[in-house]
Structure formats: C-alpha cells, structure tokens
Design a protein around this motif. Structure first.
Motif, PDB file in Angstrom:
ATOM      1  N   ALA A  62       0.880  -0.625   0.359  1.00  0.00           N
ATOM      2  CA  ALA A  62       0.105   0.292   0.492  1.00  0.00           C
ATOM      3  C   ALA A  62       0.937   1.586   0.445  1.00  0.00           C
ATOM      4  O   ALA A  62       0.886   2.062  -0.870  1.00  0.00           O
ATOM      5  N   GLN A  63       1.528   1.457   0.818  1.00  0.00           N
ATOM      6  CA  GLN A  63       2.753   2.315   0.919  1.00  0.00           C
ATOM      7  C   GLN A  63       3.716   2.722  -0.046  1.00  0.00           C
ATOM      8  O   GLN A  63       3.668   4.005  -1.106  1.00  0.00           O
ATOM      9  N   ALA A  64       3.843   1.709  -0.958  1.00  0.00           N
ATOM     10  CA  ALA A  64       4.903   1.975  -1.811  1.00  0.00           C
ATOM     11  C   ALA A  64       3.637   1.882  -3.180  1.00  0.00           C
ATOM     12  O   ALA A  64       4.088   2.522  -4.262  1.00  0.00           O
ATOM     13  N   THR A  65       2.340   2.040  -3.154  1.00  0.00           N
ATOM     14  CA  THR A  65       1.172   1.854  -4.431  1.00  0.00           C
ATOM     15  C   THR A  65       1.242   3.474  -4.331  1.00  0.00           C
ATOM     16  O   THR A  65       1.407   4.416  -4.251  1.00  0.00           O
ATOM     17  N   ILE A  66       1.407   4.083  -2.948  1.00  0.00           N
ATOM     18  CA  ILE A  66       0.365   5.349  -3.130  1.00  0.00           C
ATOM     19  C   ILE A  66       1.789   6.463  -2.978  1.00  0.00           C
ATOM     20  O   ILE A  66       1.484   7.388  -3.807  1.00  0.00           O
ATOM     21  N   GLN A  90      -5.489   0.985  -8.943  1.00  0.00           N
ATOM     22  CA  GLN A  90      -5.521  -0.198  -8.664  1.00  0.00           C
ATOM     23  C   GLN A  90      -4.334  -1.017  -9.932  1.00  0.00           C
ATOM     24  O   GLN A  90      -3.599  -2.271  -9.195  1.00  0.00           O
ATOM     25  N   ARG A  91      -3.904  -0.862 -11.028  1.00  0.00           N
ATOM     26  CA  ARG A  91      -3.239  -1.371 -11.994  1.00  0.00           C
ATOM     27  C   ARG A  91      -1.690  -0.987 -10.751  1.00  0.00           C
ATOM     28  O   ARG A  91      -1.020  -1.987 -11.678  1.00  0.00           O
ATOM     29  N   VAL A  92      -1.683  -0.055 -10.707  1.00  0.00           N
ATOM     30  CA  VAL A  92       0.036   0.448  -9.984  1.00  0.00           C
ATOM     31  C   VAL A  92       0.372  -0.679  -8.384  1.00  0.00           C
ATOM     32  O   VAL A  92       1.175  -1.707  -9.041  1.00  0.00           O
ATOM     33  N   LEU A  93      -0.996  -0.644  -8.269  1.00  0.00           N
ATOM     34  CA  LEU A  93      -0.512  -2.175  -6.778  1.00  0.00           C
ATOM     35  C   LEU A  93      -0.406  -3.318  -7.113  1.00  0.00           C
ATOM     36  O   LEU A  93       0.499  -4.167  -7.305  1.00  0.00           O
ATOM     37  N   VAL A  94      -0.805  -3.916  -8.513  1.00  0.00           N
ATOM     38  CA  VAL A  94      -0.565  -5.186  -8.854  1.00  0.00           C
ATOM     39  C   VAL A  94       0.616  -5.237  -9.285  1.00  0.00           C
ATOM     40  O   VAL A  94       1.836  -6.237  -8.852  1.00  0.00           O
ATOM     41  N   ASP A  95       1.389  -4.155 -10.427  1.00  0.00           N
ATOM     42  CA  ASP A  95       2.472  -4.179 -10.171  1.00  0.00           C
ATOM     43  C   ASP A  95       3.204  -4.280  -9.035  1.00  0.00           C
ATOM     44  O   ASP A  95       4.766  -4.713  -9.210  1.00  0.00           O
ATOM     45  N   LEU A 112      -4.007 -11.100  -0.266  1.00  0.00           N
ATOM     46  CA  LEU A 112      -2.596 -10.385   0.236  1.00  0.00           C
ATOM     47  C   LEU A 112      -3.116  -8.916  -0.427  1.00  0.00           C
ATOM     48  O   LEU A 112      -3.245  -7.862  -0.093  1.00  0.00           O
ATOM     49  N   LEU A 113      -3.968  -9.511  -1.766  1.00  0.00           N
ATOM     50  CA  LEU A 113      -4.511  -8.076  -2.441  1.00  0.00           C
ATOM     51  C   LEU A 113      -5.583  -7.591  -2.076  1.00  0.00           C
ATOM     52  O   LEU A 113      -5.371  -5.813  -2.035  1.00  0.00           O
ATOM     53  N   LYS A 114      -6.063  -8.920  -1.213  1.00  0.00           N
ATOM     54  CA  LYS A 114      -7.373  -7.517  -0.757  1.00  0.00           C
ATOM     55  C   LYS A 114      -7.321  -6.848   0.020  1.00  0.00           C
ATOM     56  O   LYS A 114      -7.495  -5.764   0.379  1.00  0.00           O
ATOM     57  N   GLN A 115      -6.191  -7.542   1.320  1.00  0.00           N
ATOM     58  CA  GLN A 115      -5.327  -6.637   2.031  1.00  0.00           C
ATOM     59  C   GLN A 115      -5.193  -5.211   1.941  1.00  0.00           C
ATOM     60  O   GLN A 115      -4.810  -4.188   2.533  1.00  0.00           O
ATOM     61  N   MET A 118      -7.622  -2.454   0.986  1.00  0.00           N
ATOM     62  CA  MET A 118      -8.047  -1.578   2.318  1.00  0.00           C
ATOM     63  C   MET A 118      -6.920  -1.007   2.708  1.00  0.00           C
ATOM     64  O   MET A 118      -7.378  -0.040   2.750  1.00  0.00           O
ATOM     65  N   ILE A 119      -6.409  -1.314   2.610  1.00  0.00           N
ATOM     66  CA  ILE A 119      -4.592  -0.712   3.351  1.00  0.00           C
ATOM     67  C   ILE A 119      -4.498   0.661   2.660  1.00  0.00           C
ATOM     68  O   ILE A 119      -4.305   1.719   3.256  1.00  0.00           O
ATOM     69  N   ALA A 120      -4.116   0.667   1.226  1.00  0.00           N
ATOM     70  CA  ALA A 120      -4.410   1.260   0.188  1.00  0.00           C
ATOM     71  C   ALA A 120      -4.991   2.766   0.178  1.00  0.00           C
ATOM     72  O   ALA A 120      -5.361   3.842   0.578  1.00  0.00           O
ATOM     73  N   VAL A 121      -6.350   2.026   0.394  1.00  0.00           N
ATOM     74  CA  VAL A 121      -7.813   2.858   0.937  1.00  0.00           C
ATOM     75  C   VAL A 121      -7.698   3.878   1.205  1.00  0.00           C
ATOM     76  O   VAL A 121      -8.263   5.293   1.502  1.00  0.00           O
ATOM     77  N   LYS A 122      -7.589   3.235   2.671  1.00  0.00           N
ATOM     78  CA  LYS A 122      -7.479   3.233   3.878  1.00  0.00           C
ATOM     79  C   LYS A 122      -6.673   4.629   3.897  1.00  0.00           C
ATOM     80  O   LYS A 122      -6.310   5.652   4.028  1.00  0.00           O
ATOM     81  N   MET A 123      -4.711   4.471   3.379  1.00  0.00           N
ATOM     82  CA  MET A 123      -4.239   5.626   3.590  1.00  0.00           C
ATOM     83  C   MET A 123      -4.378   6.529   3.034  1.00  0.00           C
ATOM     84  O   MET A 123      -4.666   7.845   2.954  1.00  0.00           O
ATOM     85  N   PHE A 124      -4.998   6.552   1.342  1.00  0.00           N
ATOM     86  CA  PHE A 124      -5.489   6.953   0.767  1.00  0.00           C
ATOM     87  C   PHE A 124      -6.647   8.272   0.760  1.00  0.00           C
ATOM     88  O   PHE A 124      -6.425   9.613   0.604  1.00  0.00           O
ATOM     89  N   THR A 125      -7.319   8.362   1.220  1.00  0.00           N
ATOM     90  CA  THR A 125      -8.402   8.660   1.993  1.00  0.00           C
ATOM     91  C   THR A 125      -8.013   9.670   2.970  1.00  0.00           C
ATOM     92  O   THR A 125      -8.112  10.933   2.969  1.00  0.00           O
ATOM     93  N   GLU A 126      -6.940   9.251   3.953  1.00  0.00           N
ATOM     94  CA  GLU A 126      -6.354   9.525   5.226  1.00  0.00           C
ATOM     95  C   GLU A 126      -5.485  10.835   4.554  1.00  0.00           C
ATOM     96  O   GLU A 126      -5.555  12.048   4.763  1.00  0.00           O
ATOM     97  N   SER A 127      -4.621  10.482   3.579  1.00  0.00           N
ATOM     98  CA  SER A 127      -4.104  11.584   2.548  1.00  0.00           C
ATOM     99  C   SER A 127      -4.859  12.407   2.828  1.00  0.00           C
ATOM    100  O   SER A 127      -4.143  13.992   2.301  1.00  0.00           O
TER     101      SER A 127
END
Length: 160
Positions: A62-66, A90-95, A112-115, A118-127
């Motif tokens: 999630a951190q790397a994706t964000i 979503q595409r970046v997260l897979v890569d 792992l994908l699902k988790q 969820m964490i990336a969405v939370k981090m993005f929302t918080e940012s």
C-alpha cells in the motif's frame, strides 16, 4: 418437447460476466509511466526497501502504491483526472505486488491483494483529508542534519 427446449436454449445468448469498464487514455498513459518509473533501478530498490521495512506485506504494498500514484499526480501537474486515480492505483498496486514477489518478499495471494487494497484505500483517504501542508519552521542545524526515515527518490516522467 425436448427439441423445442433445446432450440430455445441455443437461441438465447449465454450471459457473459460483467466486463470491467474500458480503460481511459489517462489510465493507460499513467500505467505506462508508472511502469517506466518503477523500472528505474533506484526507484525499484527504494520500493522494495519500503515494502521490506513496512513490517507486513500488505502495508508495504500500500505504501509503495501510494508513493507511485502521488508521483504520477505530481508529475501530471494536477492534470490527472480524479476519476482515473482509482483504476490507475489498482493497476499500480498489482505491479507493486509483482515487484515485491519478484524480490522474494512475499507470495501473491488473493487475501494479500485484498488486504493491500483495503490499506491503500485507507491511506489514500487519510492523505486526502490532511490539510494543505504549511511551510515548515526553520530547523536547527542539529535537526536539519538528521536524515529522513525513508527518503523516496523523485522519478522523472516521460514526456514532460
């Protein structure tokens, strides 16, 4: 009667699974640029280190994706449409997951994908909810000499 039922069944088209919405040109371009950024050895190494240092794979992904999505947005000078950010992320997260798996950090699984999503969405929302950063007060020489915990390189973007 069986012939009529079979003939009717053959005439009705089979229901197709719902296809994802077609990718927009912005998402396509963003994915290409993201792959080029991630292919740079210094960036790839930093992304792997970020995932390794996170403590758990989902948080690291999630951190790397964000980080990559923020790079893309900054490089676009704010022109990346809001509607393109989620499919692009979503595409970046897979890569990012593929990069981490290739580095031997984890195995890719649906859980792992699902988790990670969820964490990336939370981090993005918080940012997004954070107020605009104010200029930092002047630092003392001692605090200015301390390195940042996890500096991330700024990657050049193609075409601009």
């Amino acid at each position: 009667m069986p012939g009529i039922v079979n003939k009717a069944a053959q005439q009705q088209p089979a229901r197709q699974p719902k296809k994802p919405a077609p990718e927009t040109p912005e998402v396509t371009r963003g994915v290409i640029v993201a792959k080029k950024i991630m292919a740079q050895p210094v960036v790839a190494k930093q992304l792997v280190e970020t995932m390794r240092a996170a403590g758990d794979p989902a948080t690291g992904i999630a951190q790397a994706t964000i980080f990559i999505v923020k790079q893309l947005y900054e490089k676009s000078k704010g022109t990346l449409p809001t509607k393109a950010i989620v499919p692009l992320a979503q595409r970046v997260l897979v890569d990012v997951m593929r990069l981490g798996a290739a580095a031997g950090l984890f195995k890719i699984t649906p859980d792992l994908l699902k988790q990670a999503v969820m964490i990336a969405v939370k981090m993005f929302t918080e940012s997004v909810k954070q107020p605009v950063a104010q200029p930092a007060p002047a630092q003392s020489p001692a605090s200015a000499a301390q390195p940042a915990a996890m500096p991330m390189p700024t990657a050049p973007m193609m075409g601009g």
